[in-house]
Design a protein around this motif. Structure first.
Motif, short mmCIF file in Angstrom:
data_model
loop_
_atom_site.label_atom_id
_atom_site.label_comp_id
_atom_site.label_asym_id
_atom_site.label_seq_id
_atom_site.Cartn_x
_atom_site.Cartn_y
_atom_site.Cartn_z
N LEU A 279 0.81 -1.22 0.00
CA LEU A 279 0.00 0.00 0.00
C LEU A 279 0.85 1.28 0.00
O LEU A 279 0.55 2.21 -0.77
N PRO A 280 1.91 1.40 0.81
CA PRO A 280 2.72 2.63 0.74
C PRO A 280 3.33 2.87 -0.63
O PRO A 280 3.41 4.01 -1.09
N ARG A 281 3.74 1.79 -1.31
CA ARG A 281 4.29 1.94 -2.66
C ARG A 281 3.22 2.33 -3.67
O ARG A 281 3.47 3.11 -4.59
N PHE A 282 2.03 1.78 -3.50
CA PHE A 282 0.91 2.14 -4.38
C PHE A 282 0.64 3.63 -4.27
O PHE A 282 0.46 4.33 -5.28
N ILE A 283 0.60 4.15 -3.05
CA ILE A 283 0.31 5.57 -2.84
C ILE A 283 1.40 6.43 -3.46
O ILE A 283 1.13 7.45 -4.09
N LYS A 284 2.66 6.00 -3.34
CA LYS A 284 3.75 6.75 -3.95
C LYS A 284 3.65 6.71 -5.47
O LYS A 284 3.99 7.69 -6.16
N ALA A 285 3.18 5.59 -6.02
CA ALA A 285 3.07 5.42 -7.47
C ALA A 285 1.95 6.25 -8.09
O ALA A 285 1.80 6.27 -9.31
N LEU A 286 1.19 6.97 -7.27
CA LEU A 286 0.14 7.84 -7.81
C LEU A 286 0.74 9.06 -8.51
O LEU A 286 0.04 9.77 -9.24
N CYS A 287 2.02 9.32 -8.26
CA CYS A 287 2.74 10.43 -8.92
C CYS A 287 2.10 11.78 -8.64
O CYS A 287 1.96 12.63 -9.53
#
Length: 644
Positions: A482-490
């Protein structure tokens, strides 16, 4: 220039410089520029936000926790700091010895039973480093370190070996290395052994954690190890200290056999560590002398603009100038505000100086030029740029370079970690998409729509390499943390830290959306969470955030998030704020607090349980605020007694 920055931008600039120096081994700012940036911040906002020690293990190699922190020294800079302060420092430390301050990669050699060594980088705050898989061959066997002590040294490359290595690289059709300082890290931080590792040198100077004199450390290293040991000179008098230090520095620079960026000044007193103690970051039994960077004169012929993910950065093209045996034709300008502040124009004669021995920085206009430097549009898409605090930003979401930069960002190691996805490949993907699907406006998520067949049509790709990249993209898009997903929102301001905070607090993207939707004042609610500021809260409650989540979820699946439970106990959930100088590194106290289940706070509020301060009777603003809101004041020693 720092006066034009907001507090958030100023702090971000410091942390960016920290990462470039400590993690990427690719510094852009000169030492005095970096020091000035920190000083300006402290003058405006205090030192609290800077109470961290930069540099971290990358995760590519085994991590190693140093038994004793591998600390750096405080600095005294020529032309910036008062000469009387240097004399005072030397008098306090007397007798004093001086040594070269090497400009390379710090490595600690930990001995095994047979005298062979584990070679470990300095790493995070001098506490968590990387075990290097390879080292200089003459030091890899048994019997190298029979002292029983960890030995600290610096790995560097001489100019002669640097030139020889580059000749061989070019002879094999490879790109030469551009920076001597980065060569050590570049050659050692590889899983596969580089054929050029043995061109490196290793010189030692310290026994970390051992309270011995520099002379005793030198004797132990020279008598009981196979390592080369640094030179050393005793000062004759505190009153002639600056003259002696500068003569020593000038002699070393004239010899030009080792890369140095200053002189180390150490107390020769016995038990000096115990006597003088530590600040929050440095031992008090020594300091580093820093000379101002050497200056050169050249002429600006052009200014080009390079696009990053959002920002256009100016780079000056200058007449060739020789710096340390390298021909330099470019100089850093950082942003448009710097151009205005310098009064820079095309054709200007300028003064530049070296930043960490190679990267030039324009510092002064000596003679004005004749052509104004302008940039009204993005160099990639041609759309108007927005100027914010002297920096130029492209706000066109359809900009080819912005999209390519976001694709490369999503593929980077600390986001989705897509092996083989470079910025060059990202640009090819954007160009291919626009050619084949002109009616469909691209976004960075086109990354996930590429098939192996489409990738094989990109320049430089064959069937096998296309299949490999396709498999990497497919694997990286499944069960994303989940933290990586949020960062991948750009999204601006939404990075790893925010992702971790939101994941720990809410556990899922659905819960985040639901809580925001149901809150009467969602921004105020989010700002109650430690680590979420006004700008971040505004972004999280915007349509832009919800649209970005929906778009990415069409291509990426999120793994169930399991929050790591904090330790239970008397201090679990308690908030500690640390302030002022302390006997041990701040990181030591933060680790104690977190191990007990507590949290470090950044400012005193009604939610703060403890203010850790050296003088509990202090009348500082922070101490007064703590008493007003009922926060308990404790000393660092009391904190240790409570938590150990």
């Amino acid at each position: 220039m720092s006066q034009d920055l907001t507090r958030e931008e100023h702090l971000a600039a410091i942390k960016k410089a920290d990462r470039e120096y400590y993690e990427l081994d690719d510094p852009v700012l000169a030492d005095e520029e970096y020091d000035a940036l920190r000083r300006d911040y402290i003058d405006k906002y205090g030192a609290e936000d800077l109470n961290y020690v930069p540099g971290g293990a990358t995760g590519d190699f085994d991590k190693f926790t140093h038994p004793s922190p591998v600390t750096s020294l405080s600095k005294w800079t020529k032309g910036v700091d008062d000469e009387a302060d240097l004399v005072k420092k030397v008098e306090e430390l007397w007798p004093v010895v001086i040594q070269p301050k090497f400009d390379g990669l710090t490595v600690v050699a930990y001995p095994n039973a047979d005298g062979s060594c584990r070679f470990v980088t300095r790493g995070l705050g001098g506490r968590i480093g990387e075990v290097l898989p390879n080292f200089i061959r003459e030091y890899e066997g048994p019997g190298v370190n029979k002292s029983g002590y960890a030995v600290r040294g610096e790995v560097y490359i001489t100019q002669e070996n640097f030139a020889k290595m580059n000749e061989e690289l070019m002879a094999h059709g490879d790109e030469p290395m551009k920076n001597m300082r980065n060569a050590a890290a570049g050659l050692l931080r590889r899983k596969e052994r580089s054929p050029y590792v043995d061109y490196l040198s290793y010189v030692c100077y310290e026994l970390p954690g051992e309270d011995v004199t520099p002379q005793e450390a030198r004797q132990i290293i020279s008598s009981h190890t196979e390592f080369k040991v640094t030179s050393m000179q005793e000062l004759a008098s505190p009153n002639s200290a600056l003259e002696e230090i500068e003569a020593y520095y000038d002699a070393l620079k004239l010899q030009n056999t080792i890369p140095i960026d200053g002189i180390v000044v150490k107390s020769g007193q016995r038990n000096s560590l115990e006597k003088f103690g530590f600040t929050a970051h440095h031992p008090r039994n020594g300091f580093a002398y820093k000379a101002l960077s050497e200056k050169f004169v050249t002429v600006v012929r052009d200014v080009i603009w390079q696009m990053g993910r959002r920002k256009a950065t100016p780079v000056a093209i200058v007449d060739p100038v020789e710096i340390d045996g390298a021909t330099v034709t470019r100089a850093s300008l950082h942003n448009a505000a710097m151009i205005k502040e310098l009064g820079l124009s095309i054709g200007a004669t300028v003064e530049i100086h070296k930043a960490n021995e190679i990267i030039p920085q324009i510092t002064k206009v000596l003679e004005p030029g004749d052509t104004e430097i302008t940039l009204a549009v993005c160099p990639s898409c041609g759309e108007p740029l927005e100027e914010i605090n002297g920096q130029q930003f492209c706000n066109n979401p359809a900009c080819d370079e912005r999209i390519a930069q976001d694709i490369a960002f999503v593929g980077s190691k600390d986001v989705l970690n897509i092996d083989g996805l470079s910025i060059e490949t990202a640009r090819k993907m954007v160009a291919y998409w626009k050619e084949q699907y002109a009616a469909v406006k691209p976004t960075y998520t086109i990354l996930f729509s590429f098939t192996a067949e489409m990738l094989a049509k990109l320049e430089g790709f064959a069937e096998k390499s296309a299949e490999k990249l396709y498999n990497s993209i497919t694997a990286a898009s499944q069960d994303v943390e989940l933290p990586r997903f949020i960062k991948a929102l750009c999204l601006p301001g939404i990075g790893t830290d925010v992702g971790k905070i939101l994941a720990d607090r809410f556990g899922s993207i659905e819960e985040i959306n639901q809580v925001i939707a149901e809150a009467e004042e969602p921004q105020a609610m989010l700002q109650e969470i430690n680590g979420i500021g006004p700008k971040t809260a505004e972004m999280l409650t915007s349509n832009k955030f919800s649209m970005a989540v929906n778009m990415l979820q069409r291509h990426v699946t999120i793994a169930p998030y399991a929050k790591q439970e904090a330790p239970a106990g008397e201090y679990a959930g308690k908030v500690f704020v640390l302030t002022g100088k302390m006997a041990k590194p701040r990181s030591f106290y933060v680790e104690l607090i977190e191990a007990a289940g507590g949290k470090e706070g950044k400012s005193v509020s009604s939610k703060t349980d403890y203010l850790v301060i050296q003088d509990v009777n202090s009348t500082s603003a922070k101490a007064k605020k703590a008493r007003e809101v009922g926060t308990q004041l404790i000393s660092p020693e009391e904190l240790e007694n409570m938590l150990l």
